[in-house]
Design a protein around this motif. Structure first.
Motif, short mmCIF file in Angstrom:
data_model
loop_
_atom_site.label_atom_id
_atom_site.label_comp_id
_atom_site.label_asym_id
_atom_site.label_seq_id
_atom_site.Cartn_x
_atom_site.Cartn_y
_atom_site.Cartn_z
N LEU A 145 0.86 -1.13 -0.06
CA LEU A 145 -0.04 0.09 -0.03
C LEU A 145 0.85 1.29 0.02
O LEU A 145 0.61 2.31 -0.83
CB LEU A 145 -0.81 0.09 1.29
CG LEU A 145 -2.02 -1.02 1.48
CD1 LEU A 145 -2.96 -0.59 2.38
CD2 LEU A 145 -2.64 -1.33 0.32
N PHE A 230 -4.45 6.11 6.68
CA PHE A 230 -5.02 5.81 8.17
C PHE A 230 -4.11 4.72 8.77
O PHE A 230 -3.46 5.15 10.21
CB PHE A 230 -6.30 5.08 8.07
CG PHE A 230 -7.03 4.57 9.30
CD1 PHE A 230 -7.40 5.78 10.36
CD2 PHE A 230 -6.84 3.16 9.82
CE1 PHE A 230 -7.90 5.05 11.65
CE2 PHE A 230 -7.48 2.94 11.09
CZ PHE A 230 -7.81 3.77 11.87
N ILE A 231 -3.26 3.76 7.89
CA ILE A 231 -2.48 3.17 8.77
C ILE A 231 -1.16 3.73 9.32
O ILE A 231 -0.41 3.62 10.11
CB ILE A 231 -2.24 1.77 7.74
CG1 ILE A 231 -3.34 0.94 7.81
CG2 ILE A 231 -1.00 1.02 8.27
CD1 ILE A 231 -3.42 -0.12 6.77
N HIS A 259 -0.47 -4.62 15.93
CA HIS A 259 -0.98 -5.18 14.88
C HIS A 259 -0.10 -5.27 13.88
O HIS A 259 0.73 -4.44 13.66
CB HIS A 259 -2.48 -4.46 14.29
CG HIS A 259 -3.32 -5.29 13.37
ND1 HIS A 259 -2.64 -5.46 11.93
CD2 HIS A 259 -4.25 -5.90 13.35
CE1 HIS A 259 -3.59 -6.51 11.31
NE2 HIS A 259 -4.47 -6.57 12.26
N ALA A 261 -0.07 -5.16 10.62
CA ALA A 261 -0.05 -3.72 9.63
C ALA A 261 0.65 -2.63 10.15
O ALA A 261 1.47 -2.05 9.32
CB ALA A 261 -1.43 -3.59 9.40
N ARG A 264 4.74 -3.34 10.25
CA ARG A 264 5.20 -3.37 8.89
C ARG A 264 5.35 -1.87 8.70
O ARG A 264 6.46 -1.41 8.40
CB ARG A 264 4.54 -3.74 7.99
CG ARG A 264 4.50 -5.40 8.09
CD ARG A 264 4.05 -6.08 6.42
NE ARG A 264 3.69 -7.26 6.70
CZ ARG A 264 2.76 -8.07 6.91
NH1 ARG A 264 1.68 -7.40 7.09
NH2 ARG A 264 2.54 -9.56 7.08
N ASP B 227 -3.51 -5.50 6.44
CA ASP B 227 -3.80 -3.98 6.41
C ASP B 227 -5.27 -3.89 6.53
O ASP B 227 -5.52 -3.10 7.41
CB ASP B 227 -3.19 -3.32 5.17
CG ASP B 227 -1.90 -3.13 5.12
OD1 ASP B 227 -1.14 -3.24 6.23
OD2 ASP B 227 -1.13 -2.69 4.10
N GLU B 229 -7.40 -6.05 7.80
CA GLU B 229 -7.88 -6.52 8.96
C GLU B 229 -7.79 -5.37 10.29
O GLU B 229 -8.58 -5.25 10.89
CB GLU B 229 -6.90 -7.78 9.46
CG GLU B 229 -7.65 -8.36 10.65
CD GLU B 229 -6.47 -9.36 11.15
OE1 GLU B 229 -6.86 -10.80 10.84
OE2 GLU B 229 -5.48 -9.29 11.70
N PHE B 230 -6.60 -4.70 10.16
CA PHE B 230 -6.42 -3.45 11.00
C PHE B 230 -7.55 -2.50 10.77
O PHE B 230 -8.22 -2.05 11.79
CB PHE B 230 -5.19 -2.79 10.87
CG PHE B 230 -4.70 -1.73 11.73
CD1 PHE B 230 -4.80 -2.08 13.13
CD2 PHE B 230 -4.88 -0.59 11.19
CE1 PHE B 230 -4.48 -0.66 14.03
CE2 PHE B 230 -4.68 0.76 12.14
CZ PHE B 230 -4.60 0.31 13.35
N ILE B 231 -7.86 -2.19 9.64
CA ILE B 231 -8.73 -1.38 9.33
C ILE B 231 -10.25 -1.79 9.60
O ILE B 231 -11.22 -1.00 10.06
CB ILE B 231 -8.79 -0.87 7.82
CG1 ILE B 231 -7.34 -0.14 7.52
CG2 ILE B 231 -9.94 0.18 7.42
CD1 ILE B 231 -7.21 0.51 6.06
N GLN B 233 -11.23 -3.88 11.94
CA GLN B 233 -11.12 -3.94 13.57
C GLN B 233 -11.21 -2.37 14.03
O GLN B 233 -12.28 -2.35 15.01
CB GLN B 233 -9.80 -4.17 13.96
CG GLN B 233 -9.51 -6.05 13.86
CD GLN B 233 -8.15 -6.53 14.37
OE1 GLN B 233 -7.46 -5.53 15.12
NE2 GLN B 233 -8.10 -7.74 14.20
N SER B 234 -10.44 -1.49 13.35
CA SER B 234 -10.80 -0.13 13.75
C SER B 234 -12.39 0.41 13.10
O SER B 234 -12.74 0.99 14.27
CB SER B 234 -9.69 0.96 13.13
OG SER B 234 -8.47 0.21 13.36
N ILE B 262 -11.94 4.61 7.49
CA ILE B 262 -12.93 3.97 8.51
C ILE B 262 -14.31 4.42 8.25
O ILE B 262 -15.12 3.50 8.19
CB ILE B 262 -12.56 4.52 9.90
CG1 ILE B 262 -11.13 4.58 10.34
CG2 ILE B 262 -13.49 4.20 10.91
CD1 ILE B 262 -10.70 2.63 10.34
#
Lengths: 321, 321
Positions: A145, A230-231, A259, A261, A264, B227, B229-231, B233-234, B262
Motif C-alpha cells: 500500500l 490511516f495505517i 497489529h 499492519a 510493518r 492492513d 484486518e487492521f482497518i 477492526q478499527s 474508517i
C-alpha cells in the motif's frame, strides 16, 4: 471545452487544492499534460487571484531533445507572461533506480523553490492514466500500500489538479485550444516497465477485462491511498516515540503487541526516518526485520538490512545508520 | 517429497493453523488441489492426532461430470478411511453472480457441518495460484482492500494450508505420489474472467514483467489482508455501536469525524450486518452513501442503495432494510 475547465475546478474544490490568493509553482516539462495544466491555471489566474511561477527541470538525459524542451518552456513562460526557473541537476546525483532518483531530485527541488519564493503549493500534471500505470507497476512489483500515497490529489504542498482527467481528454483539450507541446520520444520506447504497461498491459486489460480499467484503477488507488494514510497515521504513533536522531530503540514486546499492519508500517517509517529518504522499502526487507525482532533465540541477533544495522539483545531492539 | 510436507507443516505452524487433537473438516472437490490436501492431512493425522471428515459439494452444474466427481470423492473416502458428507444445494439458491453465490453456499454449509459435528476447523485447498488470480480479478474489478480478506491462511475457522504452495508443486507432488484426481473441464473454458486471468493475463505478466508474479501477488495479498484486518477492526468499533437489529442510526457529525478509510469500512460492515451477508459491496455504492451523509443541504435526504433505505434528517442518519 468550458466543461473541461469546470470539471478541473470542481475537482480542485472537492479536494481543497487551492484558495483565493494561493501562490502556486507549476512543474512544466513541456509535454501535453503540463502544457495543459499551465494553460488552465493561467486561465483561472485572475478568477482566483493566483500567483504563478513555472519551473522546468532539464535532466540533460536526452541530448539535444532536452535542450529543445528547455527552449520550448522558456517560450511558454514568455507567452503566458509567467516567470520561470530552470534547474539542471548534477548527473552525479542520479543514483540507483533512475526513475526513483529523478523523482527524489524533482520533489526536493520543488520544495526548495517553494520555500525560496515563499510560495504555498506546487502543481504537477499527473493524470488518470499515470495513476493507473503507477498502480499497476507497483502491484506488479509487489510494493504494498505504501507506494500508493504518491497518488493523492494533495500530498502536503503538492497538488495534482489533473489526477482524475484522462490523457484522452487532455489531448482533446490541447487540440481544441491549439496548444503546442513536446513529445518525449523515450515514452515510445517499450524497453522500460512503465512504457510496457502503457503500451501493452493497459490496452490488453481494456480490451479483455474492463473497458474502464484506467478509471477503475485510478479510483481504486484513491481508496487505497486513504486506507494507507490511516495505517500510516496509526503507525506514526509508535514510530514517533522510538526514533532519536540517527537511531531507533524499542522493546520487542511493545512492538509485537502492535497489529502486524502497524508493525510493518512503523518499520517503514523508521527506515525512512533514519535514512532521510522517502523511497519505498521492499517488503522482503521489512519481513527480515520482523523475523529478527520476533526471534525467540536467546542468542543476540544482528543484521544489516536496508543499509541499517539492526540488533536485538534480550528484548532490546536497536536500529541505527 | 518429504520436503513438500515439511513446508506445509512449517506454514501451518507459522500461522497456527491447527493444534494437536484438532478436528478438521476437509473440503474435497476431487481436483488436484483438494486431493493433495486430503493426502497430506491424512499423512499428518497420527502425528498430530487429528480427527478428519471429508465434505463434498455437488452443485450439479456440470451434468454427468458432477456425478462422476461425487463418485470419485466417495472412493477417496473409502481409500483414506475418512468419513464423508455430500451436500447437494438447491438450484433455487443460486442467485445473482454465480461465483459469489456458490461461495456463500459453500461457506454456509461448511460452518453448519462444523457445528453439527462439533469440529474445530474447515480446511480448503486454495493455493498460491488461486490467490494471485483472485487478487488480480479484484484489482481489475476495483473492489478495494476488503475483497482480499478471504485470502488469509486462517479466517475464523477456515484454514488454507496450501496457500503459499504453487500449483506446479501440487501437481509435482500428485505425480510423485501417484495421486489420481478429476479435471474440471470448465477451468479450461476461457469465457470466464478467472479463466481469462489464469490462461492469458498471468502468463503475459510472467513473461513480460515479473517471472515471479504469482508469488509477488500472493505475498502482496497477505500484507494487504493484514492492513485490511487492521482497518476492519478499527471500523468495527464505530459500526458495532450503531447497528441495532435491522437498522443502523448514527449522528452524521460523529461519522464524519472518522478517517475516510474508517468511514468507508464502517459502511461496508453496516451493509453486511443489515443484509446478513458477506458479499463485497461496490465502492460506488459506498461513495453514494457518503455523499448523502456528507450533504450540507438542509432538505431531508433519502435513497435506496444496496437494497437498503438510507435517510438523513438534520444530523440524524438512518439505514434500514
Amino acid at each position: 471545452m468550458a466543461q473541461f475547465i469546470k470539471t478541473i475546478q470542481n475537482f480542485a474544490f472537492a479536494n481543497n487544492l487551492w484558495e483565493k490568493g494561493s501562490r502556486i509553482i507549476i512543474g512544466v516539462s513541456g509535454g501535453s499534460d503540463s502544457v495543459c495544466l499551465l494553460d488552465i491555471l493561467s486561465k483561472l489566474k485572475s478568477k482566483y487571484d493566483l500567483q504563478l511561477h513555472i519551473t522546468h527541470i532539464n535532466y540533460a538525459l536526452r541530448g539535444e531533445d532536452s535542450e529543445k524542451d528547455e527552449i520550448f518552456v522558456r517560450e511558454l513562460s514568455k507567452k503566458y507572461n509567467i516567470p520561470l526557473t530552470v534547474f539542471k541537476p548534477k548527473k552525479a546525483d542520479y543514483k540507483g533506480n533512475l526513475e526513483n532518483s529523478l523523482r527524489e531530485i524533482r520533489y526536493a527541488f520543488f520544495e526548495k523553490m517553494r520555500l525560496q519564493l515563499g510560495f504555498d503549493l506546487v502543481a504537477v500534471a499527473h493524470n488518470q492514466d499515470d495513476q493507473a500505470e503507477t498502480v499497476l507497476m507497483r502491484i506488479i512489483r509487489g510494493s504494498g500500500l505504501n507506494g500508493l500515497s504518491a497518488m493523492n490529489a494533495k500530498t502536503k504542498n503538492i497538488i495534482r489538479p489533473l489526477l482524475q482527467t484522462s490523457k484522452k481528454d487532455i489531448l482533446a483539450y490541447a487540440k481544441e485550444n491549439k496548444l503546442k507541446y513536446r513529445t518525449d520520444k523515450s515514452n515510445l520506447d517499450i524497453k522500460f516497465t512503465r512504457n510496457n504497461i502503457r503500451h501493452k498491459l493497459l490496452p490488453c486489460l481494456e480490451k479483455n477485462f474492463n473497458p474502464a480499467i484506467k478509471k477503475t484503477l485510478s479510483q481504486w488507488s484513491t481508496t487505497v491511498a486513504s486506507d494507507y494514510e490511516f495505517i500510516d497515521q496509526s503507525a506514526q504513533h509508535f514510530a514517533g516515540k522510538v526514533c532519536e536522531n540517527k537511531c531507533a530503540h524499542f522493546n520487542a514486546q511493545d512492538f509485537l503487541l502492535q497489529h502486524s499492519a502497524i508493525q510493518r508500517q512503523a518499520l517503514r517509517i523508521i527506515v525512512n526516518e533514519l535514512k532521510k529518504t522517502t523511497l519505498d522499502v521492499e517488503n522482503g526487507q521489512i519481513e527480515e526485520m520482523i523475523k529478527i525482532i520476533n526471534s525467540s533465540k536467546s542468542k543476540n541477533q544482528k543484521a544489516l538490512i536496508c543499509g541499517l544495522n539492526i540488533s536485538k539483545k534480550g528484548v532490546k531492539v536497536d536500529i541505527r545508520c
